[in-house]
Scaffold this motif. Structure first.
Motif, PDB file in Angstrom:
ATOM      1  N   UNK A   8      -6.709  57.412  31.919  1.00 15.68           N
ATOM      2  CA  UNK A   8      -5.715  58.439  32.231  1.00 15.68           C
ATOM      3  C   UNK A   8      -4.451  57.829  32.820  1.00 15.68           C
ATOM      4  N   UNK A   9      -4.606  56.858  33.713  1.00 12.10           N
ATOM      5  CA  UNK A   9      -3.399  56.303  34.322  1.00 12.10           C
ATOM      6  C   UNK A   9      -2.637  55.458  33.302  1.00 12.10           C
ATOM      7  N   UNK A  10      -3.370  54.861  32.381  1.00 17.66           N
ATOM      8  CA  UNK A  10      -2.713  54.111  31.303  1.00 17.66           C
ATOM      9  C   UNK A  10      -1.887  55.064  30.427  1.00 17.66           C
ATOM     10  N   UNK A  11      -2.486  56.199  30.080  1.00 14.71           N
ATOM     11  CA  UNK A  11      -1.785  57.182  29.254  1.00 14.71           C
ATOM     12  C   UNK A  11      -0.554  57.737  29.962  1.00 14.71           C
ATOM     13  N   UNK A  12      -0.676  58.044  31.257  1.00 13.87           N
ATOM     14  CA  UNK A  12       0.478  58.615  31.955  1.00 13.87           C
ATOM     15  C   UNK A  12       1.578  57.564  32.096  1.00 13.87           C
ATOM     16  N   UNK A  13       1.188  56.288  32.204  1.00 15.27           N
ATOM     17  CA  UNK A  13       2.204  55.228  32.256  1.00 15.27           C
ATOM     18  C   UNK A  13       2.975  55.181  30.942  1.00 15.27           C
ATOM     19  N   UNK A  14       2.278  55.354  29.842  1.00 19.80           N
ATOM     20  CA  UNK A  14       2.941  55.358  28.537  1.00 19.80           C
ATOM     21  C   UNK A  14       3.903  56.541  28.421  1.00 19.80           C
ATOM     22  N   UNK A  15       3.450  57.718  28.844  1.00 21.43           N
ATOM     23  CA  UNK A  15       4.318  58.901  28.730  1.00 21.43           C
ATOM     24  C   UNK A  15       5.580  58.721  29.565  1.00 21.43           C
ATOM     25  N   UNK A  16       5.411  58.184  30.767  1.00 22.74           N
ATOM     26  CA  UNK A  16       6.559  57.971  31.642  1.00 22.74           C
ATOM     27  C   UNK A  16       7.554  57.049  30.958  1.00 22.74           C
ATOM     28  N   UNK A  17       7.027  55.988  30.379  1.00 25.44           N
ATOM     29  CA  UNK A  17       7.863  55.017  29.677  1.00 25.44           C
ATOM     30  C   UNK A  17       8.608  55.685  28.528  1.00 25.44           C
ATOM     31  N   UNK A  18       7.888  56.483  27.749  1.00 23.83           N
ATOM     32  CA  UNK A  18       8.487  57.159  26.601  1.00 23.83           C
ATOM     33  C   UNK A  18       9.596  58.103  27.053  1.00 23.83           C
ATOM     34  N   UNK A  19       9.389  58.817  28.143  1.00 23.25           N
ATOM     35  CA  UNK A  19      10.410  59.738  28.646  1.00 23.25           C
ATOM     36  C   UNK A  19      11.705  58.997  28.961  1.00 23.25           C
ATOM     37  N   UNK A  20      11.577  57.900  29.679  1.00 19.86           N
ATOM     38  CA  UNK A  20      12.775  57.154  30.077  1.00 19.86           C
ATOM     39  C   UNK A  20      13.458  56.568  28.846  1.00 19.86           C
ATOM     40  N   UNK A  21      12.663  56.102  27.897  1.00 23.41           N
ATOM     41  CA  UNK A  21      13.256  55.546  26.667  1.00 23.41           C
ATOM     42  C   UNK A  21      14.031  56.624  25.902  1.00 23.41           C
ATOM     43  N   UNK A  22      13.443  57.811  25.795  1.00 24.97           N
ATOM     44  CA  UNK A  22      14.157  58.916  25.135  1.00 24.97           C
ATOM     45  C   UNK A  22      15.390  59.311  25.950  1.00 24.97           C
ATOM     46  N   UNK A  23      15.263  59.295  27.270  1.00 25.21           N
ATOM     47  CA  UNK A  23      16.386  59.611  28.142  1.00 25.21           C
ATOM     48  C   UNK A  23      17.563  58.673  27.918  1.00 25.21           C
ATOM     49  N   UNK A  24      17.250  57.414  27.673  1.00 29.41           N
ATOM     50  CA  UNK A  24      18.278  56.409  27.403  1.00 29.41           C
ATOM     51  C   UNK A  24      19.036  56.752  26.117  1.00 29.41           C
ATOM     52  N   UNK A  25      18.285  57.203  25.105  1.00 32.47           N
ATOM     53  CA  UNK A  25      18.897  57.590  23.826  1.00 32.47           C
ATOM     54  C   UNK A  25      19.776  58.830  24.025  1.00 32.47           C
ATOM     55  N   UNK A  26      19.243  59.820  24.758  1.00 28.70           N
ATOM     56  CA  UNK A  26      20.004  61.038  25.034  1.00 28.70           C
ATOM     57  C   UNK A  26      21.289  60.666  25.776  1.00 28.70           C
ATOM     58  N   UNK A  27      21.174  59.757  26.738  1.00 25.98           N
ATOM     59  CA  UNK A  27      22.341  59.279  27.491  1.00 25.98           C
ATOM     60  C   UNK A  27      23.375  58.651  26.543  1.00 25.98           C
ATOM     61  N   UNK A  28      22.915  57.738  25.693  1.00 24.98           N
ATOM     62  CA  UNK A  28      23.837  57.018  24.806  1.00 24.98           C
ATOM     63  C   UNK A  28      24.563  57.982  23.873  1.00 24.98           C
ATOM     64  N   UNK A  90      16.794  67.170  28.480  1.00 20.91           N
ATOM     65  CA  UNK A  90      17.417  67.269  29.798  1.00 20.91           C
ATOM     66  C   UNK A  90      16.534  66.566  30.830  1.00 20.91           C
ATOM     67  N   UNK A  91      15.245  66.860  30.787  1.00 19.84           N
ATOM     68  CA  UNK A  91      14.263  66.259  31.686  1.00 19.84           C
ATOM     69  C   UNK A  91      14.273  64.733  31.544  1.00 19.84           C
ATOM     70  N   UNK A  92      14.296  64.264  30.281  1.00 14.55           N
ATOM     71  CA  UNK A  92      14.224  62.817  30.026  1.00 14.55           C
ATOM     72  C   UNK A  92      15.482  62.086  30.486  1.00 14.55           C
ATOM     73  N   UNK A  93      16.652  62.684  30.251  1.00 14.87           N
ATOM     74  CA  UNK A  93      17.880  61.987  30.660  1.00 14.87           C
ATOM     75  C   UNK A  93      17.976  61.975  32.187  1.00 14.87           C
ATOM     76  N   UNK A  94      17.482  63.044  32.826  1.00 15.80           N
ATOM     77  CA  UNK A  94      17.470  63.077  34.298  1.00 15.80           C
ATOM     78  C   UNK A  94      16.499  62.024  34.836  1.00 15.80           C
TER      79      UNK A  94
END
Ligand code: HEC
Length: 111
Positions: A8-28, A90-94
């Motif tokens: 579970x903690x491995x999966x949540x680490x992946x989701x967190x990573x994916x959110x920030x990566x998508x946030x970076x794209x939304x930002x760009x 919005x959540x991801x870019x924040x």
């Protein structure tokens, strides 16, 4: 049980990573024209400063409705447009902005 917790903690680490990566794209795609992340300046504040000074919830509030929030944020006028972003974007870019500075001024104030 330990294994389940580990998975579970491995999966949540992946989701967190994916959110920030998508946030970076939304930002760009939506914010980089006006907000830098390397202190190079622009029409809006560098997001390192925003990350340092603002809570993630407040950043979300601003993205969703700059025209009703600008006074509360200390501005006398609103030049930032509203973007047709999904709630998730919005959540991801924040989240991405939040990840830029780990040692927040508002944490030090204990708010
Ligand atoms: C057209 C230029 C422009 C774009 C594009 C833009 N902003 Fe802004 N932003 C501004 C300006 C200018 C301000 C200052 C207040 C105002 O004019 O509303 C601002 C203010 C902000 C603030 C408040 C900062 C603070 O702490 O005082 C946040 C948060 C913010 N923008 C986030 C974003 C995000 C996230 C995006 C992309 C989804 C974005 N902005 C895109 C110009 C822009």
């Amino acid at each position: 049980m330990k294994k389940i917790v580990a998975i579970l903690s491995f999966l949540s680490a992946i989701t967190l990573f994916a959110d920030i990566e998508n946030g970076k794209v939304v930002y760009a795609q939506n914010c980089a024209n006006c907000h830098s992340v390397s202190m190079t300046g622009g029409m809006g504040k560098d997001f390192n400063l925003v990350s340092y000074n603002r809570k993630k919830e407040d950043v979300i509030k601003y993205i969703v409705s700059p025209m009703t929030m600008y006074r509360e944020f200390g501005y006398s006028a609103n030049a930032m447009p509203r973007f047709p972003l999904s709630g998730e974007d919005v959540e991801d870019v924040a989240e991405y902005i939040d990840s830029l500075q780990r040692f927040k001024v508002w944490m030090k104030k204990g708010e």
